[in-house]
Design a protein around this motif. Structure first.
Motif, PDB file in Angstrom:
ATOM      1  N   PRO A   1      -3.572  12.088  -6.046  1.00 39.75           N
ATOM      2  CA  PRO A   1      -4.282  13.339  -6.347  1.00 39.75           C
ATOM      3  C   PRO A   1      -4.475  13.570  -7.846  1.00 39.75           C
ATOM      4  N   VAL A   2      -3.491  13.195  -8.652  1.00 42.69           N
ATOM      5  CA  VAL A   2      -3.635  13.356 -10.104  1.00 42.69           C
ATOM      6  C   VAL A   2      -4.744  12.449 -10.627  1.00 42.69           C
ATOM      7  N   ALA A   3      -4.801  11.211 -10.139  1.00 40.47           N
ATOM      8  CA  ALA A   3      -5.845  10.285 -10.582  1.00 40.47           C
ATOM      9  C   ALA A   3      -7.224  10.778 -10.165  1.00 40.47           C
ATOM     10  N   LEU A   4      -7.360  11.281  -8.955  1.00 37.95           N
ATOM     11  CA  LEU A   4      -8.652  11.794  -8.504  1.00 37.95           C
ATOM     12  C   LEU A   4      -9.083  13.029  -9.295  1.00 37.95           C
TER      13      LEU A   4
ATOM     14  N   PHE B   1       0.816  -1.206   0.000  1.00 38.34           N
ATOM     15  CA  PHE B   1       0.000   0.000   0.000  1.00 38.34           C
ATOM     16  C   PHE B   1       0.853   1.261   0.000  1.00 38.34           C
ATOM     17  N   GLU B   2       2.153   1.106  -0.036  1.00 38.21           N
ATOM     18  CA  GLU B   2       3.030   2.267  -0.113  1.00 38.21           C
ATOM     19  C   GLU B   2       3.026   2.789  -1.545  1.00 38.21           C
ATOM     20  N   GLU B   3       2.914   4.098  -1.663  1.00 34.17           N
ATOM     21  CA  GLU B   3       2.897   4.701  -2.982  1.00 34.17           C
ATOM     22  C   GLU B   3       4.277   5.263  -3.297  1.00 34.17           C
ATOM     23  N   PRO B   4       4.943   4.731  -4.323  1.00 32.82           N
ATOM     24  CA  PRO B   4       6.253   5.286  -4.670  1.00 32.82           C
ATOM     25  C   PRO B   4       6.149   6.684  -5.272  1.00 32.82           C
ATOM     26  N   LEU B   5       5.022   6.978  -5.910  1.00 35.94           N
ATOM     27  CA  LEU B   5       4.789   8.306  -6.484  1.00 35.94           C
ATOM     28  C   LEU B   5       3.726   8.999  -5.646  1.00 35.94           C
TER      29      LEU B   5
END
Length: 182
Positions: free
Chosen positions: A92-95, A83-87
């Motif tokens: 926020p960009v996807a939302l 569940f760690e996001e590397p980016l």
């Protein structure tokens, strides 16, 4: 308007195709494949090829991608998902892109051209020859060729069940073999 739609969906097609081959995760590759196939279906619609677009969505974006995902799930992915996001900016960009797409759909749904006005080629969307080819193919498929259609469906279901049985059997450990005493 047609030219703008062409360039948007041609760009989405190329972007999805690049995503298929550049993605490291096989599930992401399958999702990019869906994007590519749906974009190609829209390009078919821009050429007034409704039957080919319907076949593109039903057969390729539906059945073939489900088959790919089925194989991916049977094989399993070696890397566990985290569940760690590397980016950090990805969510926020996807939302925001999702909100923009939703706003565009709501905006375009209220316009007159989506409700039966004439297309860029002059053929009425709700009248004329729209759908008559699809109706003829459906009539022949479900009357003249009903038994071959049903037999093909049964054979495909049998193939899926057989592949699941073979995949489960191959995942079992072999029985221990008793070695002779020396």
């Amino acid at each position: 308007m047609t030219v703008a739609l062409f360039f948007v969906f041609a760009g989405l097609t190329l972007g999805g195709a690049l995503g298929v081959i550049l993605s490291r995760n096989p599930v992401h590759s399958a999702i990019f494949l869906v994007l590519t196939l749906v974009s190609v279906a829209v390009l078919f619609l821009l050429q007034d090829a409704q039957l080919v677009a319907a076949v593109q969505i039903i057969v390729y974006a539906g059945a073939i991608v489900v088959l790919f995902l089925f194989v991916i799930m049977l094989l399993g992915v070696d890397r566990p998902d985290t569940f760690e996001e590397p980016l950090r900016f990805q969510r926020p960009v996807a939302l925001s892109l999702g909100a923009i797409v939703l706003a565009e759909v709501l905006f375009l749904a209220g316009h007159h051209w989506a409700t039966g006005a004439r297309t860029a080629r002059g053929v009425g969307i709700t009248g004329g020859a729209f759908g008559s080819n699809i109706q003829r193919v459906a009539h022949v498929l479900f009357t003249t060729f009903l038994w071959p259609f049903e037999i093909t469906a049964v054979l495909l279901v049998i193939a899926v069940v057989g592949s699941v049985v073979l995949a489960r059997r191959s995942g079992e450990r072999p029985d221990p073999v008793d070695e002779p005493a020396r």
